[in-house]
Design an enzyme around this catalytic site. Structure first.
Site, PDB file in Angstrom:
ATOM      1  N   LYS A 239      67.263  16.134 124.939  1.00 36.83           N
ATOM      2  CA  LYS A 239      67.176  17.602 124.921  1.00 36.83           C
ATOM      3  C   LYS A 239      65.716  18.067 124.891  1.00 36.83           C
ATOM      4  O   LYS A 239      65.336  19.044 125.554  1.00 36.83           O
ATOM      5  CB  LYS A 239      67.947  18.142 123.710  1.00 36.83           C
ATOM      6  CG  LYS A 239      67.881  19.634 123.518  1.00 36.83           C
ATOM      7  CD  LYS A 239      68.479  20.424 124.671  1.00 36.83           C
ATOM      8  CE  LYS A 239      68.398  21.929 124.412  1.00 36.83           C
ATOM      9  NZ  LYS A 239      68.685  22.709 125.631  1.00 36.83           N
TER      10      LYS A 239
ATOM     11  N   LYS B  35      59.530  26.489 119.481  1.00 35.50           N
ATOM     12  CA  LYS B  35      59.880  25.346 118.620  1.00 35.50           C
ATOM     13  C   LYS B  35      60.100  24.106 119.492  1.00 35.50           C
ATOM     14  O   LYS B  35      59.578  23.028 119.212  1.00 35.50           O
ATOM     15  CB  LYS B  35      61.161  25.660 117.842  1.00 35.50           C
ATOM     16  CG  LYS B  35      61.756  24.455 117.157  1.00 35.50           C
ATOM     17  CD  LYS B  35      63.271  24.417 117.016  1.00 35.50           C
ATOM     18  CE  LYS B  35      64.137  24.900 118.083  1.00 35.50           C
ATOM     19  NZ  LYS B  35      65.526  24.503 118.082  1.00 35.50           N
TER      20      LYS B  35
END
Ligand code: NAD
Length: 296
Positions: A172, A241
């Protein structure tokens, strides 16, 4: 027999996942710190649970959709969390975009109590979660994955079992590193073409017929940028992030990735003008404000 499912984190993604499973006849309860998220999920068939402790102790499968790794660690290992209150046999499916280290640490701690943990971060945005069409990249033991597969099939369109625990988050992070890059590189290509007298919409059509295409050219620009809607449901704060996670992962591996470093710098610097709550596609404004700016 259908397993009792609990979802912790009913935001843009978790709320859609819980509602999708409920709409398909799964027994779904949910908890969120935000009362509005709880009410929204309840309106879509999810049973609201006011206390997180009560939810953890009463279900067989727990799906997490939390902002960051630190939230996952707190919910799993903190006071009155899953380690303390989950029953042996419970399986945790963490869909948060988190870190491979956090996934491995939590999985090892829960395993001692007979609780399984798999990392299954997702792509496809709130629309994919609400329609059960998102994709998952999964880090898991084969047996654990087999147990929850009917649930994962109910909430996603594509699942790729990448490897052992933590591998889902490695995949991811790599995926979002590319997305972060594609948004900027596509904005630069459109900006160059516009200055050269080419209609950006026509250029996109050409790119999508050629080898330069990506999810940015095929989906993000047509859906959220060209119309200046900037309403993808994925925030600047969460993407910053993810870019930071990619930077940290490469650094921990002693890798020097020049393009990724430049992209990470651009995303970090964007915090000066683009607040965390803005849509992540607004990064294109940093390339060419007149072309992509939201205006008044
Ligand atoms: P969000 O901010 O909309 O939702 C997060 C929810 O978690 C909020 O409702 C918040 O109140 C709740 N929460 C936070 N701490 C909690 C706690 N301790 N206990 C219970 N609830 C808690 O975020 P999102 O967009 O749904 O993203 C969730 C995760 O999915 C993130 O890791 C994100 O990076 C990832 N993701 C998001 C998208 C997207 O398009 N939005 C796409 C793929 C992956």
């Amino acid at each position: 027999m259908s397993l009792k499912i609990g979802v912790i984190g009913l935001g843009n993604m978790g709320g859609g996942m819980a509602a999708t499973l409920a709409s398909k006849g799964f027994d779904v309860s949910g908890f969120d710190l935000a009362h509005t998220a709880l009410e929204k999920a309840q309106a879509k068939g999810v049973k609201p649970v006011a206390e997180r402790e009560q939810l953890i102790a009463s279900v067989e499968v727990l799906i997490l959709s939390l902002p960051k790794a630190e939230h996952v660690e707190a919910v799993c290992l903190g006071a009155n969390g899953i380690l303390a209150l989950g029953k042996p046999g419970l399986i945790v499916v963490d869909t948060t975009t988190s870190t491979p280290e956090a996934s491995r640490k939590v999985a090892a701690a829960l395993k001692v109590k007979g609780i399984a943990f798999i990392d299954a971060p997702v792509s496809g945005g709130p629309k994919g979660a609400a329609t059960g069409t998102m994709s998952m990249v999964i880090g898991a033991e084969d047996d654990d994955l087999a147990r929850v597969m009917p649930i994962l099939e109910g909430m996603s369109g594509t699942r790729v079992h990448i490897g052992q625990t933590g591998a889902g988050n490695v995949a991811k992070i790599a995926n979002n590193m590319l997305t972060a890059c594609h948004l900027i590189s596509t904005a630069e290509a459109l900006s160059m073409a516009a200055k050269a007298g080419v209609d950006p919409a026509k250029l996109l059509e050409g790119l999508n017929a050629g080898s330069g295409r990506s999810s940015a050219t095929q989906a993000m620009f047509p859906t959220w940028v060209m119309n200046k809607a900037y309403d993808s449901g994925f925030t600047m704060g969460l993407m910053r992030k993810d870019v930071g996670l990619a930077r940290d992962l490469s650094a921990s591996l002693d890798l020097d990735l020049p393009l990724s470093r430049a992209v990470a710098d651009l995303w970090q610097a964007s915090s000066a003008t683009l607040p965390d709550a803005d849509d992540f596609c607004c990064i294109v404004e940093r390339t060419d404000a007149p072309l992509f700016g939201r205006g008044e």
